[in-house]
Design an enzyme around this catalytic site. Sequence first.
Site, PDB file in Angstrom:
ATOM      1  N   MET A  33       0.963  -1.647  -0.229  1.00 46.70           N
ATOM      2  CA  MET A  33      -0.092   0.199  -0.056  1.00 46.70           C
ATOM      3  C   MET A  33       1.113   0.730  -0.283  1.00 46.70           C
ATOM      4  SD  MET A  33      -3.617  -0.815   2.408  1.00 46.70           S
ATOM      5  CE  MET A  33      -2.686  -0.707   4.329  1.00 46.70           C
ATOM      6  N   GLY A  34       2.274   1.260  -0.260  1.00 54.24           N
ATOM      7  CA  GLY A  34       3.183   2.159   0.297  1.00 54.24           C
ATOM      8  C   GLY A  34       3.397   2.782   0.949  1.00 54.24           C
ATOM      9  N   GLY A  39      11.019  -1.956   6.138  1.00 50.71           N
ATOM     10  CA  GLY A  39      10.372  -3.625   5.505  1.00 50.71           C
ATOM     11  C   GLY A  39      10.244  -3.368   3.873  1.00 50.71           C
ATOM     12  N   HIS A  40       9.607  -2.643   3.929  1.00 53.52           N
ATOM     13  CA  HIS A  40       8.488  -2.848   2.167  1.00 53.52           C
ATOM     14  C   HIS A  40      10.055  -3.299   1.629  1.00 53.52           C
ATOM     15  CE1 HIS A  40       5.728  -0.435   3.464  1.00 53.52           C
ATOM     16  NE2 HIS A  40       5.121  -1.643   2.807  1.00 53.52           N
ATOM     17  N   GLN A  64     -10.640  -2.821   2.775  1.00 53.63           N
ATOM     18  CA  GLN A  64      -9.685  -3.832   3.430  1.00 53.63           C
ATOM     19  C   GLN A  64     -10.070  -2.893   4.769  1.00 53.63           C
ATOM     20  OE1 GLN A  64      -6.212  -4.519   2.048  1.00 53.63           O
ATOM     21  NE2 GLN A  64      -4.909  -3.789   3.519  1.00 53.63           N
ATOM     22  N   GLN A 159      -2.550 -12.227   8.150  1.00 49.09           N
ATOM     23  CA  GLN A 159      -2.782 -11.673   6.243  1.00 49.09           C
ATOM     24  C   GLN A 159      -1.988 -12.701   5.884  1.00 49.09           C
ATOM     25  OE1 GLN A 159      -3.256  -7.471   4.955  1.00 49.09           O
ATOM     26  NE2 GLN A 159      -0.803  -8.394   3.840  1.00 49.09           N
ATOM     27  N   SER A 192       4.603   1.265   8.222  1.00 53.26           N
ATOM     28  CA  SER A 192       3.548   2.431   7.163  1.00 53.26           C
ATOM     29  C   SER A 192       2.703   3.912   8.397  1.00 53.26           C
ATOM     30  CB  SER A 192       2.586   2.600   5.760  1.00 53.26           C
ATOM     31  OG  SER A 192       3.320   1.744   4.772  1.00 53.26           O
TER      32      SER A 192
HETATM   33  P1  AMP Z   1       1.673  -2.795   3.077  1.00 52.86           P
HETATM   34  O1  AMP Z   1       1.986  -1.862   2.240  1.00 52.86           O
HETATM   35  O2  AMP Z   1       1.314  -2.156   5.467  1.00 52.86           O
HETATM   36  O3  AMP Z   1       0.424  -3.806   2.885  1.00 52.86           O
HETATM   37  O4  AMP Z   1       2.298  -4.200   3.144  1.00 52.86           O
HETATM   38  C1  AMP Z   1       3.491  -4.711   2.341  1.00 52.86           C
HETATM   39  C2  AMP Z   1       3.611  -6.250   2.607  1.00 52.86           C
HETATM   40  O5  AMP Z   1       4.881  -5.288   3.587  1.00 52.86           O
HETATM   41  C3  AMP Z   1       3.480  -6.523   3.322  1.00 52.86           C
HETATM   42  O6  AMP Z   1       3.370  -8.119   2.598  1.00 52.86           O
HETATM   43  C4  AMP Z   1       3.664  -6.814   4.566  1.00 52.86           C
HETATM   44  O7  AMP Z   1       3.274  -8.182   5.162  1.00 52.86           O
HETATM   45  C5  AMP Z   1       5.547  -5.977   4.675  1.00 52.86           C
HETATM   46  N1  AMP Z   1       5.434  -5.534   5.990  1.00 52.86           N
HETATM   47  C6  AMP Z   1       5.069  -4.845   6.402  1.00 52.86           C
HETATM   48  N2  AMP Z   1       5.483  -4.178   7.473  1.00 52.86           N
HETATM   49  C7  AMP Z   1       7.300  -4.930   7.401  1.00 52.86           C
HETATM   50  C8  AMP Z   1       7.888  -5.317   8.246  1.00 52.86           C
HETATM   51  N3  AMP Z   1       8.145  -4.854   9.218  1.00 52.86           N
HETATM   52  N4  AMP Z   1       8.838  -5.893   7.900  1.00 52.86           N
HETATM   53  C9  AMP Z   1       8.687  -6.607   6.974  1.00 52.86           C
HETATM   54  N5  AMP Z   1       7.358  -6.730   6.750  1.00 52.86           N
HETATM   55  C10 AMP Z   1       7.095  -6.130   6.046  1.00 52.86           C
END
Ligand code: AMP
Length: 287
Positions: A33-34, A39-40, A64, A159, A192
Amino acid sequence: MGTTTLITKKTEARDFVNNLKLQNKTIGFVPTMGCFHDGHLSLIKKSIEHCDETIVSIFVNPKQFGPNEDFNKYPRTLEEDLKHCNELGVIGVFTPDNNEMYGNSENIVFNVQPPEQYVNKLCGEFRPGHFEGVATVVTKLFNIIPADKVFMGCKDAQQLFIIKKLVEALDIPIEIVECSTIREADGLACSSRNINLDIHSRKIAPNLYQSLSFIKTAYIAGEKDFVKLSNEVKSKFINQFKEIRLEYLLALDYNDLKFINVLKPYSLIAIAAKIGNVRLIDNIILN
Ligand code: AMP
């Protein structure tokens, strides 16, 4: 690095990926979701390392978010995200708008509904409809981007569990690669939403991870009684801070997402809390 192609249309995205596949390239996909954080970036790097080409999607999925949630306040930093993609060597970024993803058919909608026993607990209990929205958008994205592997974070453990089951149940030909949670120096899981924490909330936010770490350390030392440990953790790290509004601290078997009281290998310890106005989640999986 190379130049990232920006794609906003579904048909163009599918043609783009199919064209790469005709060249015998393996495709990695990172749905997001940017508002990128480390992590991303770790997922994108892993995809680049393991696949010939990497596609990233950036789409803040309205389906969602509940009516009282932070869809409008969700941080959006598209330009910076694209810069990262370009620097890392991502070949294509798919950024559809809501209309492109869902069309105008307000009244007639198809949704993907995960089984009740997977969504009636943890975040699903506090966010009705959330995992239906996630399952629907992910199914659509996997059809639009027919990649070989998708890279997803364990940070969103429920998820990840549901998407693994979904891919299996609906015979979607994509391999899910689980990626470990990346944290700030003080243990707070990158998210984020962290940028919406005020100074005091940011200071106490690592208490969530400290709670999980305390349980893990005690488990390794031989304590298996989760009820005892969760009470201890709540009084040590949570209850004395009125700004932390705990939603849940629970232990589950990560094989089937059933609640447990006695800890064992592959237990998921999951926590969620609102700190100020920001909802944070975190988890660990025991060895
Ligand atoms: P989101 O942008 O929040 O939808 O996350 C996109 C992807 O990044 C999803 O697969 C999340 O599980 C992963 N993600 C989010 N936060 C972290 C993190 N701290 N470490 C590793 N992956 C993450």
